[in-house]
Enzyme design. Sequence first.
Site, PDB file in Angstrom:
ATOM      1  N   ASP A   1      -1.205  -1.276  -6.188  1.00  0.00           N
ATOM      2  CA  ASP A   1      -1.890  -0.137  -5.580  1.00  0.00           C
ATOM      3  C   ASP A   1      -2.509   0.724  -6.685  1.00  0.00           C
ATOM      4  OD1 ASP A   1      -2.730   1.975  -4.032  1.00  0.00           O
ATOM      5  OD2 ASP A   1      -0.748   2.885  -3.906  1.00  0.00           O
TER       6      ASP A   1
ATOM      7  N   ALA B   1       0.837  -1.205   0.000  1.00  0.00           N
ATOM      8  CA  ALA B   1       0.000   0.000   0.000  1.00  0.00           C
ATOM      9  C   ALA B   1       0.869   1.251   0.000  1.00  0.00           C
ATOM     10  CB  ALA B   1      -0.914   0.001   1.215  1.00  0.00           C
ATOM     11  N   CYS B   2       0.255   2.351  -0.377  1.00  0.00           N
ATOM     12  CA  CYS B   2       0.876   3.673  -0.351  1.00  0.00           C
ATOM     13  C   CYS B   2       1.445   3.933   1.046  1.00  0.00           C
ATOM     14  CB  CYS B   2      -0.186   4.717  -0.696  1.00  0.00           C
ATOM     15  SG  CYS B   2       0.330   6.416  -0.549  1.00  0.00           S
ATOM     16  N   PRO B   3       2.630   4.448   1.249  1.00  0.00           N
ATOM     17  CA  PRO B   3       3.548   4.996   0.244  1.00  0.00           C
ATOM     18  C   PRO B   3       4.657   4.044  -0.178  1.00  0.00           C
ATOM     19  CG  PRO B   3       4.307   5.658   2.399  1.00  0.00           C
ATOM     20  CD  PRO B   3       3.154   4.704   2.618  1.00  0.00           C
ATOM     21  N   GLN B   4       4.513   2.767   0.109  1.00  0.00           N
ATOM     22  CA  GLN B   4       5.643   1.847  -0.095  1.00  0.00           C
ATOM     23  C   GLN B   4       6.134   1.728  -1.540  1.00  0.00           C
ATOM     24  OE1 GLN B   4       5.158  -1.706   2.871  1.00  0.00           O
ATOM     25  NE2 GLN B   4       3.164  -0.838   2.446  1.00  0.00           N
TER      26      GLN B   4
END
Lengths: 159, 75
Positions: free
Chosen positions: B40, B13-16
């Site tokens: 994502d 998921a964000c921000p990965q």
Amino acid sequence: MTEAKKTTIVLFSGDYDKAMAAYIIANGAAAYDHEVTIFHTFWGLNALRKPEKQSVAKGKLEAMFAKIMPRGAERMGLSNMNFLGLGPKLIKKVMKKHNAVPLPELIDMAREQDVRLIGCTMTMDLLGLDEKELRDDIEYAGVAAYLGEASEGNVNLFI
Amino acid sequence: MEPNTTIDAKGLACPQPILKTKKAIKDMESGEVLELHATDKGAQSDVTAWAKAGGHELLDHTEDNGVYTFWIQKG
């Protein structure tokens, strides 16, 4: 490359979800090669607290504050649907399912990306928080330091 | 397109995805190509905006069954 852009965030809230939003933006901004600073004031300071109890000599009122406030990011409540602590448990379950990064790890990630974490010393005094109770890798400052950064900031947020 | 480096950010998921991309690009030479896989839904806008801001070129991107693939050339 031109001079690095700056992002500053004031984290006033001690809510898990709001702090998560702040730290996601901070990590994103660091990935944008911004110089990122997060100023923690009032309840936002709790995100920097060490989870373990620290022995610090305090007055009665300060000791009471320290006891009532969450010790570290993991123990913070939600701004909505907290349900006496059940809410955070539920949201952490959902986050795991969606592979979202939990708040304590977001804070570590921010430090790994050289995001500067700053504790506001005036509110530390008000809430009776001692440097020993907060993460070792943070800095301390007041409003002037914040304004110094924010007046050069391309992104300035208050959360 | 033969990438120099490939990053698998599927399921993250964000921000990965952006953090992983940034880390990988940092260690690459200018002109080299990074292939990124992500699921994502925000990744498409994120990668496009991030590449533009950092002076990198998004050479191409595809979507197949919910998996987005990006090819980014380091600027």
